[in-house]
Design a protein around this motif. Structure first.
Motif, PDB file in Angstrom:
ATOM      1  N   MET A   1      72.782  52.035 -88.438  1.00  0.00           N
ATOM      2  CA  MET A   1      72.267  50.704 -88.828  1.00  0.00           C
ATOM      3  C   MET A   1      73.253  49.644 -88.367  1.00  0.00           C
ATOM      4  N   ASN A   2      72.765  48.572 -87.747  1.00  0.00           N
ATOM      5  CA  ASN A   2      73.750  47.587 -87.281  1.00  0.00           C
ATOM      6  C   ASN A   2      74.189  46.680 -88.439  1.00  0.00           C
ATOM      7  N   GLU A   3      75.257  45.949 -88.157  1.00  0.00           N
ATOM      8  CA  GLU A   3      75.930  45.230 -89.240  1.00  0.00           C
ATOM      9  C   GLU A   3      75.040  44.166 -89.886  1.00  0.00           C
ATOM     10  N   ASP A   4      74.270  43.449 -89.005  1.00  0.00           N
ATOM     11  CA  ASP A   4      73.369  42.409 -89.515  1.00  0.00           C
ATOM     12  C   ASP A   4      72.399  42.958 -90.544  1.00  0.00           C
ATOM     13  N   MET A   5      71.829  44.123 -90.170  1.00  0.00           N
ATOM     14  CA  MET A   5      70.825  44.727 -91.053  1.00  0.00           C
ATOM     15  C   MET A   5      71.464  45.051 -92.412  1.00  0.00           C
ATOM     16  N   THR A   6      72.663  45.600 -92.376  1.00  0.00           N
ATOM     17  CA  THR A   6      73.345  45.987 -93.621  1.00  0.00           C
ATOM     18  C   THR A   6      73.634  44.769 -94.494  1.00  0.00           C
ATOM     19  N   VAL A   7      74.058  43.670 -93.868  1.00  0.00           N
ATOM     20  CA  VAL A   7      74.369  42.455 -94.634  1.00  0.00           C
ATOM     21  C   VAL A   7      73.109  41.929 -95.321  1.00  0.00           C
ATOM     22  N   TYR A   8      72.007  41.859 -94.551  1.00  0.00           N
ATOM     23  CA  TYR A   8      70.763  41.358 -95.145  1.00  0.00           C
ATOM     24  C   TYR A   8      70.275  42.290 -96.254  1.00  0.00           C
ATOM     25  N   ILE A   9      70.437  43.592 -96.042  1.00  0.00           N
ATOM     26  CA  ILE A   9      69.970  44.555 -97.049  1.00  0.00           C
ATOM     27  C   ILE A   9      70.684  44.318 -98.384  1.00  0.00           C
ATOM     28  N   SER A  10      72.005  44.161 -98.343  1.00  0.00           N
ATOM     29  CA  SER A  10      72.687  43.981 -99.639  1.00  0.00           C
ATOM     30  C   SER A  10      72.384  42.611-100.239  1.00  0.00           C
ATOM     31  N   SER A  11      72.186  41.618 -99.387  1.00  0.00           N
ATOM     32  CA  SER A  11      71.834  40.296 -99.924  1.00  0.00           C
ATOM     33  C   SER A  11      70.466  40.356-100.641  1.00  0.00           C
ATOM     34  N   VAL A  12      69.464  40.983 -99.982  1.00  0.00           N
ATOM     35  CA  VAL A  12      68.126  41.051-100.600  1.00  0.00           C
ATOM     36  C   VAL A  12      68.180  41.874-101.888  1.00  0.00           C
ATOM     37  N   ARG A  13      68.973  42.942-101.858  1.00  0.00           N
ATOM     38  CA  ARG A  13      69.122  43.788-103.038  1.00  0.00           C
ATOM     39  C   ARG A  13      69.524  42.948-104.250  1.00  0.00           C
ATOM     40  N   GLU A  14      70.538  42.103-104.030  1.00  0.00           N
ATOM     41  CA  GLU A  14      71.024  41.264-105.143  1.00  0.00           C
ATOM     42  C   GLU A  14      70.020  40.186-105.536  1.00  0.00           C
ATOM     43  N   LEU A  15      69.501  39.478-104.513  1.00  0.00           N
ATOM     44  CA  LEU A  15      68.577  38.370-104.804  1.00  0.00           C
ATOM     45  C   LEU A  15      67.317  38.857-105.516  1.00  0.00           C
ATOM     46  N   MET A  16      66.791  40.007-105.096  1.00  0.00           N
ATOM     47  CA  MET A  16      65.564  40.524-105.707  1.00  0.00           C
ATOM     48  C   MET A  16      65.821  40.958-107.146  1.00  0.00           C
TER      49      MET A  16
ATOM     50  N   THR B   1      68.028  39.855-109.207  1.00  0.00           N
ATOM     51  CA  THR B   1      68.140  38.665-110.060  1.00  0.00           C
ATOM     52  C   THR B   1      66.764  38.053-110.295  1.00  0.00           C
ATOM     53  N   ARG B   2      65.959  37.983-109.224  1.00  0.00           N
ATOM     54  CA  ARG B   2      64.655  37.326-109.324  1.00  0.00           C
ATOM     55  C   ARG B   2      63.735  38.006-110.339  1.00  0.00           C
ATOM     56  N   VAL B   3      63.741  39.352-110.368  1.00  0.00           N
ATOM     57  CA  VAL B   3      62.829  40.023-111.298  1.00  0.00           C
ATOM     58  C   VAL B   3      63.541  40.524-112.556  1.00  0.00           C
ATOM     59  N   GLY B   4      64.843  40.354-112.595  1.00  0.00           N
ATOM     60  CA  GLY B   4      65.605  40.790-113.757  1.00  0.00           C
ATOM     61  C   GLY B   4      65.607  42.298-113.934  1.00  0.00           C
ATOM     62  N   GLY B   5      65.719  43.045-112.854  1.00  0.00           N
ATOM     63  CA  GLY B   5      65.734  44.510-112.923  1.00  0.00           C
ATOM     64  C   GLY B   5      65.354  45.081-111.574  1.00  0.00           C
TER      65      GLY B   5
END
Ligand code: SAH
Ligand code: SF4
Ligand code: F3S
Length: 460
Positions: free
Chosen positions: A1-16, A18-22
């Motif tokens: 997996m390239n670095e960009d993909m990994t960065v976006y993956i962890s960002s979405v993980r956190e944002l999602m 928080t957004r749904v609270g779980g």
């Protein structure tokens, strides 16, 4: 997996989170062929990395993705209906994210219509940009953008997209992407782009690790697997690839689809006949039994060539079974020409047929051809064909009564409560047995034929 993909993956993980609270829930609905199913498994692989779990209900989902098919008009209409039906849900759940991807979106006018008609759709993306799903979700979550990402056919195949497989005993493995054949009725070459083969080493390691982890059936995918290998540095064709994969140790079946008759070779049938793991079943779409229609369809073979392939396959594999695709009512087809399709069906005796009434696809050559036969009449021809095929299917099933078959058990049939498995020749057998047999091979004696399927008893 390239670095960009990994960065976006962890960002979405956190944002999602928080957004749904779980833990966020995703509903991915796939239409169309196995190629799309395989894409759907990549989408789910990426979503899983981003912390999503999956639900079968759109009502409880935080993210809904429609992975669409464009092969016939009816398929497209269904998607417009189903996406439209989300309007109320989105009103109740404004945080819901909706995405539409797959073959429909690769037609620019359709993608634009989707975006315009449904302002609540957050993202529309094509079949070549799956690996950018984390980036698209990141953009939606961090600055509420609507995203439309199409086209961008990449030169190299992405081998780094995780896959979350739907099945635990049967797996899809893409051998090649795209199609260069331009059959005159077909939209696939326009929406899937040019043929590109995966490197044999990549396919080999994927298949070997599937067998090692207990998968019992692998189906290699491509719109025309017989043109596998063109454009690769290695000197390889599909028959050679199959031979190499057949050498993997283990108890598994190796299937493939689809074979185009113009490129199906005696070498391929010889490899099947000699193989340890390759069932003697071929899906070989003929589309029409009439030479003029085949010419207009740009299929590049005639009836005689098709029948000679069948004869050769039968010579080297006397127990071989065939399935096929056929189109009724191609523009300009006459009733007499349609009779040639019926006679071919009777001659070959397919165990199963996938039958379609011609559906005009804007942008294809056939869509511009005069098409004087009314739809109701095509529907009557279609019914005539189904009746002929039903008789053949029943006859093919009856022939197997009394034989012993090795089946791979797929699931429990809802209607009868019996286990449902498939023979090497791809016929369905229903028989009584324990749940623990699901996903395993079983030896079954065929005791009866009921319509399209067989009944049996396990032999120990
Ligand atoms: N690559 C495969 C088929 C992919 S599409 C092959 O060449 O065999 C699956 C099937 O859908 C086709 O075989 C054809 O029978 C049918 N099909 C494709 N376009 C169609 C159209 N415009 N109208 C009706 N059926 C169509
Ligand atoms: Fe369509 Fe023909 Fe390609 Fe199959 S081979 S996907 S029918 S263009
Ligand atoms: Fe449909 Fe695309 Fe497959 S148009 S049939 S999902 S390649």
């Amino acid at each position: 997996m390239n670095e960009d993909m990994t960065v976006y993956i962890s960002s979405v993980r956190e944002l999602m989170h928080t957004r749904v609270g779980g833990v966020p829930l995703a509903y991915v609905r796939t239409y169309g062929c196995q190629q799309n199913v395989a894409d759907g498994e990549k989408i789910k692989g990426l979503l899983s990395e981003m912390g999503f779990e999956f639900t079968g209900s759109d009502q409880e989902a935080d993210l809904i993705i429609f992975n669409t098919c464009a092969v016939r008009e009816h398929a497209e209409d269904r998607v417009f209906g189903n996406v439209g039906a989300l309007k109320n849900l989105k009103r109740r759940k404004p945080d819901l994210i909706v995405g539409v991807c797959g073959c429909m979106t690769e037609q620019r006018q359709v993608a634009e219509r989707l975006q315009k008609t449904f302002p609540f759709v957050n993202m529309v993306f094509g079949t070549h940009v799956l690996h950018r799903l984390p980036e698209m979700l990141h953009r939606i979550l961090s600055d509420s953008q609507r995203v439309m990402l199409l086209g961008h056919e990449e030169k190299a195949i992405r081998e780094d997209i995780p896959i979350r497989r739907d099945g635990r005993s049967r797996a899809w493995v893409t051998a090649m992407y795209g199609c260069d054949n331009f059959c005159s009725y077909c939209i696939v070459p326009y929406v899937r782009g040019r043929e590109k083969s995966r490197r044999p080493d990549d396919i080999f390691s994927e298949c070997r690790s599937l067998v090692e982890s207990g998968y019992k059936e692998i189906t290699l995918l491509g719109q025309n697997v017989n043109s596998y290998g063109k454009g690769l540095d290695e000197q390889v064709n599909f028959a050679k690839l199959l031979t190499r994969l057949d050498g993997i140790d283990g108890d598994f079946r190796l299937r493939f689809m689809t074979s185009h008759p113009k490129d199906a070779s005696e070498e391929l049938f010889d490899v099947m006949a000699a193989g340890k793991h390759i069932p003697h079943h071929i899906h070989l779409p003929f589309q029409s039994g009439n030479d003029r229609v085949l010419g207009e369809m740009n299929r590049k073979y005639d009836r005689e060539k098709y029948l000679s392939l069948i004869a050769y396959a039968r010579k080297v594999m006397p127990d071989v079974t065939f399935t096929s695709d056929v189109i009724v009512g191609f523009p300009g087809e006459t009733y007499e020409e349609f009779q040639d399709t019926l006679s071919l069906i009777k001659e070959v005796e397919f165990i199963n047929l996938f039958t379609f009434i011609y559906s005009p696809r804007p942008g294809t050559k056939a869509a511009g051809m005069p098409d004087p036969i009314p739809h109701e009449e095509k529907t009557r021809w279609f019914a005539e064909l189904l009746k002929v095929q039903e008789g053949i299917a029943v006859y093919n099933c009856k022939k197997l009564v009394g034989s012993q078959q090795r089946v791979l058990v797929e699931d429990r049939d809802q209607k009868t409560g019996l286990l449902s498995g498939r023979t090497a020749g791809s016929l369905v057998v229903l028989f009584p047995g324990e749940d623990s047999l699901v996903g395993e091979f079983a030896d079954v004696e065929v005791t009866d034929a009921k319509g399209w399927s067989l009944r049996g008893q396990q032999v120990h």
